[in-house]
Structure formats: C-alpha cells, structure tokens
Write a protein that holds these residues in place. Structure first.
Motif, PDB file in Angstrom:
ATOM      1  N   SER A 144     -51.402 -13.411  43.873  1.00 11.18           N
ATOM      2  CA  SER A 144     -53.069 -13.385  44.312  1.00 11.18           C
ATOM      3  C   SER A 144     -53.180 -13.674  45.789  1.00 11.18           C
ATOM      4  O   SER A 144     -52.458 -14.246  46.349  1.00 11.18           O
ATOM      5  N   PHE A 145     -54.268 -13.345  46.224  1.00 11.73           N
ATOM      6  CA  PHE A 145     -54.942 -13.852  47.548  1.00 11.73           C
ATOM      7  C   PHE A 145     -54.507 -15.195  47.726  1.00 11.73           C
ATOM      8  O   PHE A 145     -54.298 -15.659  48.858  1.00 11.73           O
ATOM      9  N   LEU A 146     -55.198 -15.940  46.867  1.00 14.90           N
ATOM     10  CA  LEU A 146     -55.097 -17.221  47.036  1.00 14.90           C
ATOM     11  C   LEU A 146     -53.879 -18.090  47.112  1.00 14.90           C
ATOM     12  O   LEU A 146     -53.575 -19.067  47.925  1.00 14.90           O
ATOM     13  N   LEU A 147     -52.767 -17.445  46.456  1.00 11.85           N
ATOM     14  CA  LEU A 147     -51.635 -17.895  46.537  1.00 11.85           C
ATOM     15  C   LEU A 147     -51.060 -17.789  48.058  1.00 11.85           C
ATOM     16  O   LEU A 147     -50.211 -18.652  48.682  1.00 11.85           O
TER      17      LEU A 147
ATOM     18  N   TYR B 172     -55.274 -15.417  24.666  1.00 13.27           N
ATOM     19  CA  TYR B 172     -55.356 -14.944  26.277  1.00 13.27           C
ATOM     20  C   TYR B 172     -56.423 -16.187  27.022  1.00 13.27           C
ATOM     21  O   TYR B 172     -55.979 -16.405  28.204  1.00 13.27           O
ATOM     22  N   ILE B 173     -57.307 -16.605  26.150  1.00 15.24           N
ATOM     23  CA  ILE B 173     -58.022 -17.778  27.061  1.00 15.24           C
ATOM     24  C   ILE B 173     -57.229 -18.849  27.373  1.00 15.24           C
ATOM     25  O   ILE B 173     -57.380 -19.547  28.410  1.00 15.24           O
ATOM     26  N   SER B 174     -56.175 -19.246  26.366  1.00 11.08           N
ATOM     27  CA  SER B 174     -55.350 -20.495  26.478  1.00 11.08           C
ATOM     28  C   SER B 174     -54.451 -20.153  27.978  1.00 11.08           C
ATOM     29  O   SER B 174     -54.122 -20.842  28.646  1.00 11.08           O
ATOM     30  N   TRP B 175     -53.941 -18.707  27.903  1.00 10.64           N
ATOM     31  CA  TRP B 175     -53.125 -18.357  29.074  1.00 10.64           C
ATOM     32  C   TRP B 175     -53.745 -18.412  30.278  1.00 10.64           C
ATOM     33  O   TRP B 175     -53.351 -18.868  31.483  1.00 10.64           O
ATOM     34  N   VAL B 176     -55.330 -18.042  30.480  1.00  6.60           N
ATOM     35  CA  VAL B 176     -55.732 -17.720  31.795  1.00  6.60           C
ATOM     36  C   VAL B 176     -56.473 -19.441  32.049  1.00  6.60           C
ATOM     37  O   VAL B 176     -57.684 -19.213  32.266  1.00  6.60           O
ATOM     38  N   GLY B 177     -55.644 -20.466  31.994  1.00  4.58           N
ATOM     39  CA  GLY B 177     -56.290 -21.782  32.319  1.00  4.58           C
ATOM     40  C   GLY B 177     -55.783 -22.113  33.599  1.00  4.58           C
ATOM     41  O   GLY B 177     -55.155 -23.004  33.880  1.00  4.58           O
TER      42      GLY B 177
ATOM     43  N   PHE C 246     -62.666 -16.697  38.982  1.00  6.28           N
ATOM     44  CA  PHE C 246     -63.711 -15.554  39.733  1.00  6.28           C
ATOM     45  C   PHE C 246     -63.035 -14.472  40.512  1.00  6.28           C
ATOM     46  O   PHE C 246     -63.137 -13.343  40.187  1.00  6.28           O
ATOM     47  N   ALA C 247     -62.107 -15.154  41.392  1.00  8.20           N
ATOM     48  CA  ALA C 247     -61.362 -14.014  42.244  1.00  8.20           C
ATOM     49  C   ALA C 247     -60.272 -13.339  41.438  1.00  8.20           C
ATOM     50  O   ALA C 247     -60.386 -12.199  41.697  1.00  8.20           O
ATOM     51  N   LEU C 248     -59.327 -14.040  40.638  1.00  8.80           N
ATOM     52  CA  LEU C 248     -58.291 -13.095  40.221  1.00  8.80           C
ATOM     53  C   LEU C 248     -59.071 -12.330  38.850  1.00  8.80           C
ATOM     54  O   LEU C 248     -58.430 -11.111  38.777  1.00  8.80           O
ATOM     55  N   LEU C 249     -60.032 -12.726  38.049  1.00 14.71           N
ATOM     56  CA  LEU C 249     -60.296 -11.890  36.973  1.00 14.71           C
ATOM     57  C   LEU C 249     -61.115 -10.537  37.674  1.00 14.71           C
ATOM     58  O   LEU C 249     -60.901  -9.334  37.117  1.00 14.71           O
ATOM     59  N   THR C 250     -61.671 -10.723  38.872  1.00 17.37           N
ATOM     60  CA  THR C 250     -62.435  -9.738  39.406  1.00 17.37           C
ATOM     61  C   THR C 250     -61.590  -8.608  40.136  1.00 17.37           C
ATOM     62  O   THR C 250     -61.614  -7.531  39.912  1.00 17.37           O
ATOM     63  N   ARG C 251     -60.394  -9.171  40.423  1.00 20.95           N
ATOM     64  CA  ARG C 251     -59.556  -8.335  41.004  1.00 20.95           C
ATOM     65  C   ARG C 251     -58.089  -7.966  40.485  1.00 20.95           C
ATOM     66  O   ARG C 251     -56.934  -7.575  40.856  1.00 20.95           O
ATOM     67  N   SER C 252     -58.165  -8.195  38.986  1.00 19.74           N
ATOM     68  CA  SER C 252     -57.074  -8.219  38.215  1.00 19.74           C
ATOM     69  C   SER C 252     -56.571  -6.545  37.881  1.00 19.74           C
ATOM     70  O   SER C 252     -55.765  -6.277  37.490  1.00 19.74           O
ATOM     71  N   GLY C 253     -57.696  -5.681  37.955  1.00 15.13           N
ATOM     72  CA  GLY C 253     -57.589  -4.512  37.683  1.00 15.13           C
ATOM     73  C   GLY C 253     -57.994  -4.124  36.174  1.00 15.13           C
ATOM     74  O   GLY C 253     -57.956  -2.983  35.740  1.00 15.13           O
ATOM     75  N   VAL C 254     -58.255  -4.979  35.448  1.00 18.19           N
ATOM     76  CA  VAL C 254     -58.691  -4.700  33.986  1.00 18.19           C
ATOM     77  C   VAL C 254     -60.083  -5.455  33.681  1.00 18.19           C
ATOM     78  O   VAL C 254     -60.497  -6.118  34.473  1.00 18.19           O
ATOM     79  N   VAL C 255     -60.820  -4.866  32.816  1.00 19.34           N
ATOM     80  CA  VAL C 255     -61.994  -5.119  32.278  1.00 19.34           C
ATOM     81  C   VAL C 255     -61.926  -6.093  31.070  1.00 19.34           C
ATOM     82  O   VAL C 255     -61.403  -5.019  30.037  1.00 19.34           O
ATOM     83  N   LEU C 256     -62.261  -7.041  30.865  1.00 19.97           N
ATOM     84  CA  LEU C 256     -62.007  -7.772  29.730  1.00 19.97           C
ATOM     85  C   LEU C 256     -63.224  -7.533  28.654  1.00 19.97           C
ATOM     86  O   LEU C 256     -64.239  -7.211  29.274  1.00 19.97           O
TER      87      LEU C 256
ATOM     88  N   GLN D 282     -49.534 -17.879  35.893  1.00 20.05           N
ATOM     89  CA  GLN D 282     -50.631 -17.534  35.277  1.00 20.05           C
ATOM     90  C   GLN D 282     -51.536 -16.268  35.911  1.00 20.05           C
ATOM     91  O   GLN D 282     -51.968 -15.398  35.575  1.00 20.05           O
ATOM     92  N   GLY D 283     -51.668 -16.694  37.131  1.00 19.97           N
ATOM     93  CA  GLY D 283     -52.528 -15.878  38.075  1.00 19.97           C
ATOM     94  C   GLY D 283     -51.905 -14.654  38.395  1.00 19.97           C
ATOM     95  O   GLY D 283     -52.742 -13.609  38.587  1.00 19.97           O
ATOM     96  N   SER D 284     -50.495 -14.519  38.310  1.00 19.87           N
ATOM     97  CA  SER D 284     -49.898 -13.088  38.784  1.00 19.87           C
ATOM     98  C   SER D 284     -49.750 -12.172  37.210  1.00 19.87           C
ATOM     99  O   SER D 284     -49.285 -11.125  37.283  1.00 19.87           O
ATOM    100  N   THR D 285     -50.139 -12.813  36.053  1.00 23.66           N
ATOM    101  CA  THR D 285     -49.805 -11.952  35.004  1.00 23.66           C
ATOM    102  C   THR D 285     -51.080 -11.740  34.112  1.00 23.66           C
ATOM    103  O   THR D 285     -51.253 -11.557  32.802  1.00 23.66           O
TER     104      THR D 285
END
Length: 485
Positions: free
Chosen positions: A31-34, A339-344, A136-146, A383-386
């Motif tokens: 991620s950019f943040l990292l 999935y919600i557990s993982w994206v904490g 907000f940043a990583l979900l937007t730029r993850s390349g997938v639509v949940l 979590q952020g990279s997966t």
C-alpha cells in the motif's frame, strides 16, 4: 532564505520519492501508506537521512488534522443507501466490537508483555479500532469491488469506531494518573461517554444540515468546484474543532458532517470530490511520513517479540472473535464474516492514540507506542497487502462487468423477474415446493436471507441456486438461477 528553502526541498523531495515508490509498490501489492511510513523511517534517526525528530506535540496536532480531513472525505463518499445497509452492524462493531478487541488484546498484554491490567487495557484501547485512513484508501485502490453489505460495514465501522477508541484511551489514562480515585474516575468516565457521543452526533448532524443548505444557495452562482471544496474542508475542520472544544467526539462529528453534506447537497458536492480526494491523500502522506520520522527502530528491538505476540493475538484472535460475536445477529454469511474479520486494518489511529499517554506522562508510554507501531506495520504488511486476494478467495468480490465469464459465474445463467411465483419455478425445474407456492420469488428469497438483500446474495433451492442480480430501492429487481451439481 535557506531556513525556508532547505526544509521545503527536503519535505517535497520526500513526498515525491514516496509517491513515486508507491506507484511501483502498488503493482506488487504494497500500500501507499506503508511506503509513506517507510520513507519517514528511512529519513529518520536510524535511517539514511539521520534526522532526529521527537516533537510529539506537533505529531499529535498533524495526526488529528489529517484524520479530520480523511474522515470528512470518507463521510462524503458514503451515500445514504449504503449507510442504511451497514449502519446497524457497523455501529455494533464500532462500539461493542472495539470493547471486545480491547479486552482480548489487553489479556495478551498481560501474558506476553507483563503489563498490569490497567496499562494492558490502555494498550487494548489504543489498538482496538480499525483505521479510516487505511480502510478508505486500501479498499478504494484494491482493484476489487466488494458486495455492498461488506463494503458498507467496513467503511462505516472505520468511520465510527475512532470515538470509542479515543474514549477508552482517555478513560484508562485518567485511571492511571497519580492520585486518581476509582470512584470519581468512573463517574467521570460515564459523563465523558455521554458527552463524547452526544455532542459528537448533535454537532456533526446539525452542522451537516446547515452546511448543505448553505451550499445549495451559493451553488446558484458561478462558483468553481475547487473553491467549494475549500469551503467544505474549512467548515469540516471547524466542526471538528468546535466539537472537541465542547467535549464531544470530533471524529464522529466530522464523519457525520461529511455524510450529511454530501447526501443533502449531492449535485453541489459531486464536482468537489476530486479536490477532496487530493486533500485526503495529502493528509495521509503528511501524517504517515511524520509518524515514520517519529519512530526510532533501534529503541524497539527489546520489545519486538512481545509486541509481535500482541499483534498476532489482535489479528487472529481478538478481531475474529469480536466480528463473529457482533455480526451473528445480522445473518452475515461465514465468508463475509471472515473477510470483515481479516480487513481489521490498523493505520495511523493507533499511533496517534499512542501519543496520548506520551503527552500525559503515563508510565510505560514509550513501550505502548512501540507496540502500537508494530501493530500498524504488521497490519499494513499482512492485511493491507492481501485485501484483493482475500476478497476473491472468499467470494465477496463482485464480478467485472466486462468479463462475461465472471458475470455468469456469479449471477448464474438464467434471469428471472422477482415477481414470478416461486411455485412455478419449482414446478418447472423439479425443485422442492415451498409451503407458500404463490409467494413472489423475490419475497421468498428475502425471507430465506433474513436480512436486506444486496447484489451477489445467494440462496440454495434444492439442486438449484438463486442469486440477487440487482437491487433497486431496497428491493430485489432481478434474480439469477443456476442448476448446481
């Protein structure tokens, strides 16, 4: 002018290199943040830059300012329909979920770090909430639509759980203060709870309605979107500051303010979102760079092993337990819950909250800061990279509209009107006949789901599967059916 030019050159070059490195890092999943955080560390005392920075007060100020801008932008991108979809489960996660996470993480602090219970609960409070900037940043730029339910839950939770984390952090700092009596402290805690959420909600909602009305009036004139974005940003920061001065939750207020402004004055706000996105990215870049500068890795070596034990407990025990308990009444599928557990995701918020005890002179504040940093670093790395990978593995990602194969795999082969009687479908395909064969197919599916439907929801019907293709006005407008082996 060197006292102006040299710092400006160093800061701008650091941001430029970070963004450039971030553009390449996205290709390999980081991620950019990292990258921003890493750039700050490299420029710091133990890095190539060798710059010693220990201004906690400035970091605290910048961190709060940046979080205000990020939460404002996040609120402005959440529409009412999505907000209603995820509000109840996200509210439970943002309150009860944070408490459960904090308590289980505190247990790890006692067992692995050797903290006393009050200090351990302070640690759990600092790292107990997910981070709006990261989500907000990583979900937007993850390349997938949940699917809408999962996306709404994650976004609203991250926008609303900071107040609980701040509240708990301040509570345990007060309880750890010298001379604090337990009776007076707990009465102050109860009053603070009412103030935080009461004033936060009241000022945020009231300010949002007032600003939306103002925007609709000024938009009748020829005003550039950039000026309107500046106006919205300034008003959001004013709401943030005013709420804090009133003793309320500034984070909750600015998120609700952005949500109401964007939905009550959608036509005016729409053109400003590009500028607001720029403000949010500038805030994230500045915050993570500064927090990276604040960290001195050489001082963290002694606490790496116990800190990792706390991190692993948080990611693999505390977060999943909290999510499963909180979402159980809302009938989420197992895949959605995992999935919600993982994206904490933990990001800047734990580091900013870890500055509270440092500024308050709380015992072992330095250790708490080091552990909070390890939590953030590990969360962004794992979590952020997966995010995209796990979304596809768990089947919560929506198909690409241009990919016919993906569309058929998710929405199945045959399309039906949800008003079709369920009995006629069962009779034609030889499927088990329900008790009320005259019930419309869409209503039957909602009854089976036991929750509001979103695109991608599926239900088994004997040898067949039904899936929601489209939802309009909260009701199923199109269904897909496919025969399964």
């Amino acid at each position: 002018m060197d006292f102006v030019n040299l710092p400006l050159l160093a800061a701008s070059a650091l941001v430029f290199i970070s963004v450039l490195a971030g553009l390449f890092s996205v290709r390999i999943g980081f991620s950019f943040l990292l990258v921003f955080l890493g750039a700050g560390i490299l420029a710091g005392e133990d890095g190539l830059g060798g710059y010693r920075f220990d201004d906690y007060r400035l970091s605290f100020w910048v961190g709060n300012l940046a979080l205000a801008v990020i939460l404002l932008d996040g609120g402005m991108r959440t529409n009412y329909a999505r907000f209603r979809t995820g509000l109840r489960p996200a509210s439970v996660l943002a309150t009860v979920g944070v408490l459960i996470c904090a308590a289980i993480t505190a247990l790890a602090g006692v067992l692995f770090v050797g903290l006393d219970w009050r200090t351990a609960l302070l640690l759990g409070s600092i790292v107990g909430s997910t981070d709006a900037a990261a989500v907000f940043a990583l979900l937007t730029r993850s390349g997938v639509v949940l699917n809408e339910r999962v996306a709404a839950t994650l976004e609203i939770e991250s926008g609303m759980n900071d107040p609980m984390a701040v509240y708990l952090t301040l509570t345990f700092i007060a309880l750890l203060a010298p001379g604090a009596s337990s009776g007076s402290a707990w009465s102050a805690v109860a009053l603070s709870f009412l103030q935080q959420f009461g004033w936060g909600g009241l000022i945020g909602v009231g300010g949002g309605f007032a600003m939306a009305a103002l925007l609709r009036r000024v938009a009748t004139r020829q005003v550039e979107s950039g000026i309107l974005a500046l106006l919205i940003g300034a008003s959001g920061l004013s709401v943030f500051a005013a709420t804090g001065m009133a003793g309320g939750s500034s984070f909750l207020a600015v998120y609700l303010f952005g949500l109401i402004v964007a939905n009550r004055a959608a036509k005016v706000v729409g053109p400003t979102l590009a500028a607001m996105d720029g403000y949010a990215w500038l805030a994230q870049a500045g915050m993570f760079l500064l927090l990276g500068l604040l960290v001195t890795p050489s001082r963290m070596l002694d606490s790496v092993v116990p800190a990792l034990a706390v991190v692993l407990t948080l990611i693999f025990v505390a977060r999943p337990v909290a999510v499963w308990l909180c979402l159980r009444p809302f009938h989420y599928t197992a895949r959605e819950t995992w999935y919600i557990s993982w994206v904490g995701l933990r990001g800047a918020v734990p580091i900013v909250l870890a500055l509270f005890p440092l500024l308050a002179g709380t015992p072992q504040a330095g250790l708490l800061f080091n552990i909070a940093f390890m939590v953030v670093l590990t969360s962004l790395l794992t979590q952020g990279s997966t995010i995209a990978l796990m979304a596809r593995k768990l089947g919560v990602a929506m198909p690409d509209p241009a990919d016919e194969r993906q569309l058929r795999a998710v929405f199945l082969d045959f399309q039906f009107d949800p008003k079709t009687p369920v009995g006629s479908i069962c009779e034609f395909y030889g499927l088990p006949m329900p008790a009320d064969a005259s019930m419309p197919l869409g209503d039957w599916m909602v009854a089976q789901l036991r929750r509001a439907p979103v695109a991608g929801d599926s239900v088994r019907m004997g040898a067949a599967a039904l899936v929601v293709r489209e939802v309009a006005g909260g009701k199923i407008s199109s269904l897909g059916l496919g025969l399964k082996d």
